[in-house]
Scaffold this motif. Structure first.
Motif, PDB file in Angstrom:
ATOM      1  N   ARG A  69       0.846  -1.204   0.000  1.00 53.58           N
ATOM      2  CA  ARG A  69       0.000   0.000   0.000  1.00 53.58           C
ATOM      3  C   ARG A  69       0.879   1.251   0.000  1.00 53.58           C
ATOM      4  O   ARG A  69       1.174   1.792   1.056  1.00 53.58           O
ATOM      5  CB  ARG A  69      -0.917  -0.007   1.223  1.00 53.58           C
ATOM      6  CG  ARG A  69      -2.147  -0.883   1.009  1.00 53.58           C
ATOM      7  CD  ARG A  69      -2.913  -1.070   2.282  1.00 53.58           C
ATOM      8  NE  ARG A  69      -2.090  -1.757   3.285  1.00 53.58           N
ATOM      9  CZ  ARG A  69      -2.537  -2.111   4.488  1.00 53.58           C
ATOM     10  NH1 ARG A  69      -3.754  -1.804   4.856  1.00 53.58           N
ATOM     11  NH2 ARG A  69      -1.762  -2.736   5.328  1.00 53.58           N
ATOM     12  N   GLU A  92     -10.108  37.582  23.075  1.00 51.41           N
ATOM     13  CA  GLU A  92      -9.740  37.227  24.449  1.00 51.41           C
ATOM     14  C   GLU A  92     -10.809  37.615  25.455  1.00 51.41           C
ATOM     15  O   GLU A  92     -10.590  37.524  26.654  1.00 51.41           O
ATOM     16  CB  GLU A  92      -8.418  37.897  24.820  1.00 51.41           C
ATOM     17  CG  GLU A  92      -7.240  37.203  24.174  1.00 51.41           C
ATOM     18  CD  GLU A  92      -5.910  37.801  24.584  1.00 51.41           C
ATOM     19  OE1 GLU A  92      -5.870  39.006  24.840  1.00 51.41           O
ATOM     20  OE2 GLU A  92      -4.942  37.050  24.638  1.00 51.41           O
ATOM     21  N   ALA A 148     -21.559  33.999  31.519  1.00 47.72           N
ATOM     22  CA  ALA A 148     -22.501  32.914  31.252  1.00 47.72           C
ATOM     23  C   ALA A 148     -23.843  33.217  31.905  1.00 47.72           C
ATOM     24  O   ALA A 148     -24.746  32.393  31.894  1.00 47.72           O
ATOM     25  CB  ALA A 148     -21.927  31.598  31.764  1.00 47.72           C
ATOM     26  N   LEU A 187       0.947   9.072   4.367  1.00 51.54           N
ATOM     27  CA  LEU A 187       0.105   9.391   5.515  1.00 51.54           C
ATOM     28  C   LEU A 187       0.788  10.321   6.521  1.00 51.54           C
ATOM     29  O   LEU A 187       0.211  11.339   6.900  1.00 51.54           O
ATOM     30  CB  LEU A 187      -0.373   8.089   6.176  1.00 51.54           C
ATOM     31  CG  LEU A 187      -1.481   8.295   7.207  1.00 51.54           C
ATOM     32  CD1 LEU A 187      -2.756   8.794   6.535  1.00 51.54           C
ATOM     33  CD2 LEU A 187      -1.758   7.018   7.983  1.00 51.54           C
ATOM     34  N   SER A 247     -15.919  40.377  33.861  1.00 50.42           N
ATOM     35  CA  SER A 247     -14.477  40.137  33.897  1.00 50.42           C
ATOM     36  C   SER A 247     -13.656  41.423  33.925  1.00 50.42           C
ATOM     37  O   SER A 247     -12.431  41.366  33.926  1.00 50.42           O
ATOM     38  CB  SER A 247     -14.063  39.282  32.703  1.00 50.42           C
ATOM     39  OG  SER A 247     -14.560  39.842  31.526  1.00 50.42           O
ATOM     40  N   VAL A 307     -13.828  37.429  27.873  1.00 52.86           N
ATOM     41  CA  VAL A 307     -14.496  36.378  28.616  1.00 52.86           C
ATOM     42  C   VAL A 307     -15.932  36.822  28.822  1.00 52.86           C
ATOM     43  O   VAL A 307     -16.204  37.743  29.572  1.00 52.86           O
ATOM     44  CB  VAL A 307     -13.836  36.155  29.988  1.00 52.86           C
ATOM     45  CG1 VAL A 307     -14.459  34.956  30.664  1.00 52.86           C
ATOM     46  CG2 VAL A 307     -12.354  35.972  29.839  1.00 52.86           C
ATOM     47  N   ARG A 308     -16.861  36.195  28.108  1.00 51.59           N
ATOM     48  CA  ARG A 308     -18.258  36.603  28.218  1.00 51.59           C
ATOM     49  C   ARG A 308     -18.923  35.958  29.417  1.00 51.59           C
ATOM     50  O   ARG A 308     -18.571  34.845  29.798  1.00 51.59           O
ATOM     51  CB  ARG A 308     -18.994  36.237  26.926  1.00 51.59           C
ATOM     52  CG  ARG A 308     -18.587  37.197  25.838  1.00 51.59           C
ATOM     53  CD  ARG A 308     -19.318  36.983  24.534  1.00 51.59           C
ATOM     54  NE  ARG A 308     -18.792  37.951  23.589  1.00 51.59           N
ATOM     55  CZ  ARG A 308     -17.628  37.800  22.962  1.00 51.59           C
ATOM     56  NH1 ARG A 308     -16.917  36.715  23.150  1.00 51.59           N
ATOM     57  NH2 ARG A 308     -17.171  38.734  22.157  1.00 51.59           N
ATOM     58  N   LEU A 330       0.206   4.566   1.958  1.00 53.53           N
ATOM     59  CA  LEU A 330       0.458   4.642   3.397  1.00 53.53           C
ATOM     60  C   LEU A 330       1.701   5.479   3.695  1.00 53.53           C
ATOM     61  O   LEU A 330       1.803   6.125   4.734  1.00 53.53           O
ATOM     62  CB  LEU A 330       0.625   3.220   3.942  1.00 53.53           C
ATOM     63  CG  LEU A 330       0.110   2.997   5.369  1.00 53.53           C
ATOM     64  CD1 LEU A 330      -1.352   3.398   5.512  1.00 53.53           C
ATOM     65  CD2 LEU A 330       0.327   1.562   5.776  1.00 53.53           C
TER      66      LEU A 330
END
Lengths: 134, 176
Positions: B3, B31, B36, B9, B138, B33-34, B6
């Motif tokens: 083969r 960057e 939640a 690969l 934040s 930070v939202r 291969l």
């Protein structure tokens, strides 16, 4: 000349002082009396990310926000709360991102499964070798 | 070799990893930070007045069924000075704005309000950033839209610029 320059740059560097002037919560830098609980709290603090300085854990960071988070962790642990519950509370505020230990779901699952998958691929690739020797 | 494909690969794998690295470099870094907490009920808190002559702020003060803004600021924060005129515009448009001063001294808050105006109905003092933590905030400045159902419906991170004013008015209308 150099001294004057140094003093001048220090005066200009106002952001150094731009951290606010509020008090640091007591439990931010003070250990709990019970060493077992303190160990539990410290362990959790190393696993939570500081919101301000992002790459550091709240145990390592000197940012005011990290201090607030450490105080919160110690307070909750002192009250007898489980570390996992506190971690979940923090995730409920800031999302998955705040925890250094990704959960075993979604893209986190791929992360946890990767070593096992790689091992399987390696075994599959090496199977010919074993066959020849036998 | 039965083969031959291969053989390629490993090269393909390395090319894929290299491609990922290049993709990572090209995608702009976010960057922020939202919180939640967007979509959740405003957490319970009660804060003392941030300086003489203003009223303190409790979560219950914001539960009168009217959509409003909750601004998080500090006298030591420079972008907060930049957004002051735009908060004034929002106030003139009939928006009720409550505020939380983070890690501040009463005398510094007084000077700030003197210099940059006071568009706020109430100002609570969050000295230990405890309420910031509850809100999933934040940094400063940040502005939350609180809906008439008492839920946080939007979080604006950073200073409010002129172009954000219509957007915030729209979010407030949606939060009714």
């Amino acid at each position: 000349m150099r001294q004057a320059f140094t003093i001048l740059t220090l005066l200009v560097a106002a952001p150094v002082f731009a951290q606010g002037s509020g008090p640091i919560p007591e439990l931010a830098n003070q250990q709990l009396a019970d060493p077992k609980k303190e160990a539990e709290a410290t362990n959790l603090m190393h696993g939570l990310r500081c919101i301000q300085c992002q790459g550091q854990s709240i145990a390592d960071s000197d940012a005011p926000m990290a201090a607030t988070m450490r105080a919160e962790v110690r307070q909750q642990i002192a009250k007898g709360e489980k570390p996992e519950t506190i971690r979940k509370w923090m995730i409920g505020r800031y999302g998955e991102w705040v925890s250094f230990e990704p959960e075993m779901k979604g893209s986190g699952l791929l992360l946890w499964a990767a070593p096992v998958l790689l091992l399987l691929v390696a075994v599959w690739m090496a199977r010919g070798l074993f066959r020849r020797r036998a | 070799m039965t083969r031959p494909w291969l053989l390629w690969l490993p090269l393909a794998v390395i090319a894929f990893i290299g491609g990922l690295a290049i993709y990572g470099l090209l995608v702009p870094k976010d960057e922020l930070v939202r919180s939640a907490m967007v979509g959740q009920k405003l957490p319970q808190f009660a804060l003392a007045p941030a300086t003489a002559g203003v009223q303190g702020l409790a979560s219950s003060d914001m539960a009168d069924g009217k959509p409003r803004l909750l601004n998080i600021f500090a006298s030591w924060c420079i972008p907060c000075k930049a957004e002051a005129p735009h908060l004034e515009t929002l106030k003139k448009a009939g928006v009720e704005i409550d505020a939380i001063a983070v890690r501040d001294r009463p005398e510094d808050v007084a000077v700030f309000l003197d210099q940059f105006g006071n568009p706020f109905r109430r100002i609570g003092a969050d000295n230990e950033m405890a309420v910031q933590l509850m809100l999933g905030s934040s940094g400063v400045p940040e502005t939350y839209v609180i809906g008439s159902d008492g839920k946080i419906s939007y979080q604006h991170i950073g200073d409010i610029r002129e172009e954000h004013v219509p957007m915030l008015l729209e979010k407030l209308a949606e939060a009714k």
